[in-house]
Write a protein that holds these residues in place. Structure first.
Motif, PDB file in Angstrom:
ATOM      1  N   ASN A 129       0.331   3.917   1.542  1.00 37.92           N
ATOM      2  CA  ASN A 129       0.283   4.554   2.863  1.00 37.92           C
ATOM      3  C   ASN A 129       0.055   3.479   3.926  1.00 37.92           C
ATOM      4  N   SER A 150       0.837  -1.195   0.000  1.00 38.33           N
ATOM      5  CA  SER A 150       0.000   0.000   0.000  1.00 38.33           C
ATOM      6  C   SER A 150       0.875   1.249   0.000  1.00 38.33           C
ATOM      7  N   SER A 200       3.652  -0.197  10.664  1.00 37.24           N
ATOM      8  CA  SER A 200       2.305   0.370  10.641  1.00 37.24           C
ATOM      9  C   SER A 200       1.784   0.445  12.080  1.00 37.24           C
ATOM     10  N   GLY A 258       0.719   3.309   6.984  1.00 33.57           N
ATOM     11  CA  GLY A 258       0.346   3.763   8.309  1.00 33.57           C
ATOM     12  C   GLY A 258      -1.064   4.295   8.402  1.00 33.57           C
ATOM     13  N   SER A 259      -1.808   4.225   7.308  1.00 33.18           N
ATOM     14  CA  SER A 259      -3.172   4.741   7.298  1.00 33.18           C
ATOM     15  C   SER A 259      -4.118   3.754   7.974  1.00 33.18           C
ATOM     16  N   LEU A 260      -5.047   4.300   8.764  1.00 36.45           N
ATOM     17  CA  LEU A 260      -6.023   3.456   9.445  1.00 36.45           C
ATOM     18  C   LEU A 260      -6.937   2.765   8.442  1.00 36.45           C
ATOM     19  N   SER A 261      -7.304   3.455   7.370  1.00 39.06           N
ATOM     20  CA  SER A 261      -8.175   2.849   6.356  1.00 39.06           C
ATOM     21  C   SER A 261      -7.478   1.684   5.672  1.00 39.06           C
ATOM     22  N   THR A 262      -6.181   1.813   5.432  1.00 38.90           N
ATOM     23  CA  THR A 262      -5.421   0.706   4.827  1.00 38.90           C
ATOM     24  C   THR A 262      -5.408  -0.502   5.747  1.00 38.90           C
ATOM     25  N   PRO A 310      -0.993   1.643  13.419  1.00 39.15           N
ATOM     26  CA  PRO A 310      -2.369   1.184  13.666  1.00 39.15           C
ATOM     27  C   PRO A 310      -2.501  -0.334  13.677  1.00 39.15           C
TER      28      PRO A 310
END
Length: 357
Positions: free
Chosen positions: A109, A107, A173, A111-115, A175
């Protein structure tokens, strides 16, 4: 005149006898013995400290390390209650971790919560499909559960290797790391997740008709079908839940180390899950099952593993100690051994007592 035994001591003796014959008596005794042995070896074993608002200590470590095995053992308990067995849970654990970390790694990103949420959804969705596949082979095709799940057990790690391309996939990551190593309200998130799933399964099996239907299928599948129970649907459901819970366990294990190792992730966890179920008093012949017994069995296995580490014994010897504890607990739970103890107790009670005139 001969004296008679007061009614109250007799009632107390009968109560103690009922407690000693309870399914959980010897597993709880074994768990207490392990905790006591650790406390003797290390007096601070049961101490819990607060650091930065989080609880730390050996008891917290036991609860956190028990989370993945607890999830797998819950699914295994339901499967065994229907006269089945699921040998593929370790492979599902590996596939789940490989899918989630591979998705996050590719991905843009990570570190994204949505990912992270999407990666978790994909891993759990695939794990559920794998559980449904096992259920299909068993309930529709009619393959023996041990053979049907052995297929995925054999192929599953190969699938995980294909997903990771034979490499140990690592990511950074925050999250995702929270799932396995984070804290909420002072307690490990992994423990809270496993505890929530345990309470949900306990509610569904003891406060709804699901538990009775599962037991009826395990006791006599033919009679349950004649009584109108959709045995095929029940078997399909428990295998699907086993796959889903194993996928969640795989996410926790992968999050704890932030790496997906297709060869070692969840290795032999199916054996530990079966041991926990058996220690807890659930019969491999199906029928009656005990979620609380499974909970105690998981704690015994996790505490035993930690005990070996604390004492300084090589982890390679851990399976030997597990085998010794399992043999001792299962022998004490054996109906024949229990009947032998009961017969000796009756003989002692029947002996004439010396009374004073």
């Amino acid at each position: 005149m001969p004296t008679t035994t007061p009614a109250r001591p007799r009632a107390a003796e009968g109560g103690l006898r009922r407690i000693a014959h309870h399914t959980l008596f010897w597993p709880v005794v074994a768990l207490i013995a392990l905790l006591a042995a650790n406390t003797v070896y290390r007096p601070s074993f049961l101490s819990v400290t607060v650091l930065n608002g989080h609880l730390f200590g050996a008891p917290i470590d036991i609860l956190r390390n028990s989370a993945p095995l607890m999830l797998v053992a819950l699914g295994m308990t339901l499967v065994i209650a229907t006269r089945g067995i699921d040998l593929s849970v370790g492979a599902v654990v590996a596939i789940s971790g490989a899918l989630s970390l591979s998705f996050i790694a590719t991905s843009p990103n990570p570190g994204s919560l949505s990912t992270v949420l999407l990666a978790i959804a994909i891993a759990l969705g695939v794990s559920l499909v794998l559980g449904v596949w096992n259920g299909f082979l068993v309930s529709v095709v009619g393959i023996q559960p041990i053979i049907a799940t052995l297929i995925l057990m054999t192929a599953g790690r190969g699938i995980a290797m294909l997903i990771t391309e034979g490499q140990i996939t690592t990511v950074t990551s925050p999250p995702f790391k929270t799932l396995g190593a984070g804290f909420w309200l002072g307690l490990p998130v992994a423990t809270l997740v496993a505890g929530g799933v345990f309470l949900l399964v306990a509610f569904l099996t003891r406060r709804t008709a699901l538990g009775m239907l599962v037991e009826s299928v395990g006791i006599n599948p033919s009679a349950s079908r004649l009584a109108g129970v959709k045995a095929r649907t029940i078997v399909w459901t428990v295998f699907a839940l086993s796959g889903l819970f194993s996928g969640l366990a795989g996410l926790i294990l992968a999050s704890n180390v932030m790496a997906a190792d297709a060869n070692n992730a969840g290795l032999f966890i199916e054996l530990d899950a079966i041991l926990a179920v058996v220690i807890g008093g659930t019969s491999l012949q199906g029928g009656k099952f005990s979620l609380s017994g499974t909970f105690v069995g998981v704690l015994i296995i996790t505490t035993l593993t930690l005990t070996v580490t604390i004492v300084g014994i090589s982890p390679l010897v851990t399976p030997l100690f597990k085998a010794l504890v399992v043999i001792a607990v299962t022998l004490l739970q054996s109906p024949r051994i229990r009947e032998s103890f009961a017969a000796r107790a009756r003989q002692r009670a029947a002996r004439p007592e010396e009374v004073s005139a």
